[in-house]
Scaffold this motif. Structure first.
Motif: not given
Length: 747
Positions: A429-458
């Motif tokens: 379960n991500p902590l509040l404010g935790e992020t995750y980036e997946l930068d595959r722009r050179r290989e596959s052309g996309y950039r992805s960003l996730c952020e945990q924006v709420s804890h209850h409910p997650p």
């Protein structure tokens, strides 16, 4: 027993179907059976539901005889091997079947005679396939039109013969009646019928003559048109081959010219000093780059999407300009080699009852679960796994038709479940404010960003932008409960896919999953721009079912409800889609009494297939090749990135006891931060309102936590009307600057 329905011919021209009574034996007598006349074959089934799997018998009408017993009965036999004694519900229905059978028999006999003919006349089915067109959609349409026209001309010829035959027989019968010389009312009726028959015969003769003239002209010109069309196709093929040869010759000439230029530049450099040498070195780099391009022949023959290929391939005229705009070193830097293994999962023993007895019926997000139940990735990384088959969205972005694009989007919505086939662990379960980036722009052309924006409910917000013409965003709230025997995960929230071409905007929701990989429910993928819709059904499966396990079916319809594509497959293996040529409502189902829609489709095309698991996946939590790279350490990511989470890293390394201790520390730190925010929020409310306003119920119900996401902002979605978090920008710019001042200290 309900009244049998009159068989309804479908507009396809070769199909006639309906309920007919068939003689079975002296005990059961006549039994109602579902008969289908198609392509010269008469087949029957007990119910319409059997059409997909069990045929009870078939007669080829090309060699069959059709006889009439009485007003409602008729017999079909193929020489003694098979004989069907049939009875229609009324004389009119029997005559419809006889007419349809005679037409089908005449057509089947002609087709058999033509197949035995070894002449050189061109037939639409023997048309050549144009190279590079995959069979060619235009070619298929022309062949289909020719076959349809040819079939209609044959039907017209058969009808012409039948009208002549039946009209002559009718005239003979009327003449016999007239010869009886009856008097009185019967005689008047016979004379009246004879006069009307004479008028009908005159009109019929005129129509028969017109049909004969039309048939003569059509048959005279048909072969000429077909041969001319074949000649045009062959000429187009020759032109394409010639163009390809010219392109290759041009490529060789360009290469030879650059080689000569290189030799001249080298000779000049030997007799000159200074800056000329550096220019020659740049020219060498260009030559090597063009040699590498030469190995990709599809660069010449396959139309390229400019957004897709701009980072990989260039035309000979465009390349020097691009190289001047971008750094050559940036283009030629090799892609980062991603890891293909993680440490094997250790075999830890655990007293399950001490944990389970306090968990049953509770939300997992509120229970301090040990890492023994986890897999070493976070829910944010698990969300990013949805991009395992991002190629489906790349292909969808290139589609000219929004309906075909819908097929790829629907397949993408199914593909995200394939990564869960063997997975039994729950993500962190991500902590509040935790992020995750997946930068595959050179290989596959996309950039992805996730952020945990709420804890209850997650709740986690996810935003993906691709250089290939699409954007994906979602906010998922996961409601997961431990039921004692299984883990149930119920994702809440809407997924959005937006494409630049056509500005098509799709939405759908996820279905419920359990750790036993029982995925059931329905998904509606909606294109809010055109009104197109795809209804996907995930069939529940049990060991007592004869159906395919993990089956998914779907229909793509336009805004008017007309079906255009049918999708079928399984969420753990592959999906196919077929073009719908015609749809019709079937008769009553023998078991449920319901009507089912029958779709006539072209040959199915595979749209998606699951990637095989990497070698040794059973010791690595059954991770896919992409999942193995998600938690790989990477420089430059935000300090809140899941890769930097210490308990998750310790678990991946196999140090589970230390991971459990670290997990408890992080969760306690998160609780302390939440209590501090609640105190700040309470003090702010107290300072802004007086004592009288505290009695206002709206103020009393105000949230106690004033937390705001860093990279996403809360607003109302204009499509669904739901409160969502939308990416507000700034993350990738902060990464380029290496400035993470606004990030909270959560680890």
């Amino acid at each position: 027993m309900s009244e049998p329905k009159t068989p309804t011919p479908t507009p396809a021209g070769d199909t006639y179907k309906g309920w007919v009574f068939k003689w079975t034996n002296y005990i059961k007598g006549y039994q109602r059976r579902w008969f289908v006349l198609s392509n010269g074959l008469l087949s029957y089934y007990r119910t319409q539901a059997e059409m997909g799997h069990t045929c009870r018998g078939t007669i080829n009408l090309a060699t069959a005889t059709i006889t009439v017993d009485d007003a409602c009965n008729f017999v079909i036999s193929n020489g003694g091997a098979q004989t069907y004694h049939l009875k229609a519900s009324c004389e009119v229905e029997r005559q419809r079947w006889i007419t349809a059978l005679e037409l089908a028999k005449a057509k089947a006999a002609r087709m058999q005679a033509e197949s035995d003919d070894s002449g050189d006349d061109f037939s639409p089915s023997s048309a050549p396939v144009v190279p590079g067109q995959g069979g060619g959609s235009q070619n298929s349409e022309v062949q289909s039109a020719l076959r349809t026209l040819g079939s209609k001309v044959e039907d017209l010829s058969t009808c012409n013969d039948l009208i002549s035959k039946h009209g002559s027989a009718l005239q003979r019968s009327l003449s016999e009646l007239d010869s009886l010389r009856l008097t009185g009312e019967a005689g008047d009726k016979i004379r009246q019928v004879t006069e009307r028959a004479t008028l009908f015969r005159i009109t019929s003769n005129a129509m028969i003559n017109a049909c004969r003239d039309f048939l003569t002209l059509a048959q005279a010109h048909s072969k000429r048109w077909q041969k001319a069309l074949q000649a045009e196709r062959e000429q187009r093929v020759r032109l394409e081959e010639t163009l390809e040869q010219l392109a290759k010759q041009h490529n060789h000439l360009e290469r030879a010219f650059r080689g000569a230029a290189q030799a001249n530049a080298t000779a000049d450099n030997k007799s000159a000093a200074g800056p000329g040498k550096g220019e020659a070195s740049d020219e060498d780099d260009d030559n090597e780059f063009f040699d590498a391009m030469e190995e990709a022949p599809e660069f010449i023959t396959v139309p390229a999407d400019p957004q897709f290929h701009k980072s990989k391939f260039y035309t000979l005229n465009e390349e020097p300009l691009v190289m001047n705009q971008e750094s050559p070193s940036q283009e030629l830097v090799p892609l980062k080699k991603r890891r293909t293994r993680i440490p094997d999962k250790p075999n830890y023993s655990l007293n399950l009852w001490s944990i389970m007895k306090n968990c049953i019926g509770k939300e997992l997000s509120k229970i301090p679960m040990p890492v023994n139940f986890n897999e070493p990735i976070s829910m944010l990384q698990r969300l990013s796994e949805d991009l395992e088959y991002h190629e489906l969205l790349d292909k969808a972005a290139k589609c000219q038709s929004s309906l075909e694009q819908m097929c790829y989007v629907a397949a993408f919505s199914v593909s995200s479940y394939s990564t869960t086939v063997y997975r039994t662990g729950k993500p962190f379960n991500p902590l509040l404010g935790e992020t995750y980036e997946l930068d595959r722009r050179r290989e596959s052309g996309y950039r992805s960003l996730c952020e945990q924006v709420s804890h209850h409910p997650p709740a986690a917000a996810h935003h993906v932008i691709s250089d290939r013409g699409w954007t994906l965003r979602q906010e998922i709230t996961v409601a997961s409960k431990f039921r004692g025997k299984y883990l149930s995960i119920m994702p809440l929230g809407t997924i959005h896919a937006i494409f630049e071409k056509g500005n098509n905007h799709y939405t759908w929701k996820k279905v419920t999953t359990t750790v036993h990989n029982i995925i059931s429910g329905e998904i509606d993928v909606v294109n809010h721009t055109t009104g197109d819709r795809c209804h996907l059904k995930f069939a529940p499966y049990s060991y007592f079912s004869r159906d395919v396990a993990r089956k998914v079916t779907g229909v793509v319809m336009d805004k008017d409800g007309k079906a255009h594509y049918v999708l079928s497959g399984t969420w753990d293996e592959k999906m196919e889609f077929s073009r719908v040529m015609q749809s019709s409502r079937g008769g009553e189902n023998g078991t449920e009494g319901k009507q089912k829609t029958v779709y006539q489709t072209l040959k199915a095309r595979e749209v998606w297939r699951r990637n095989p698991l990497p070698e040794g996946a059973e010791t690595m939590y059954y991770f896919t090749a992409l999942a193995l790279t998600l938690n790989e350490p990477e420089d430059g990511v935000a300090p809140t990135d899941s890769r930097r989470r210490p308990d998750q890293r310790l678990m991946e390394d196999g140090r589970w006891d230390e991971a459990n201790a670290e997990k408890q520390r992080l969760e306690e730190k998160q609780r302390i931060a939440r209590r501090e925010r609640e105190r700040e929020a309470a003090s702010q409310r107290t300072s802004t309102v007086d004592e009288d306003s505290l009695t206002d119920p709206s103020l009393k119900s105000a949230p106690h936590d004033n937390y705001q996401a860093l990279w996403f902002e809360r607003c109302e979605d204009r499509i669904t009307g739901e409160p969502v978090h939308i990416y507000k920008g700034g993350y990738w710019e902060a990464k380029e600057r290496g400035s993470w001042d606004g990030c909270p200290d959560i680890f």
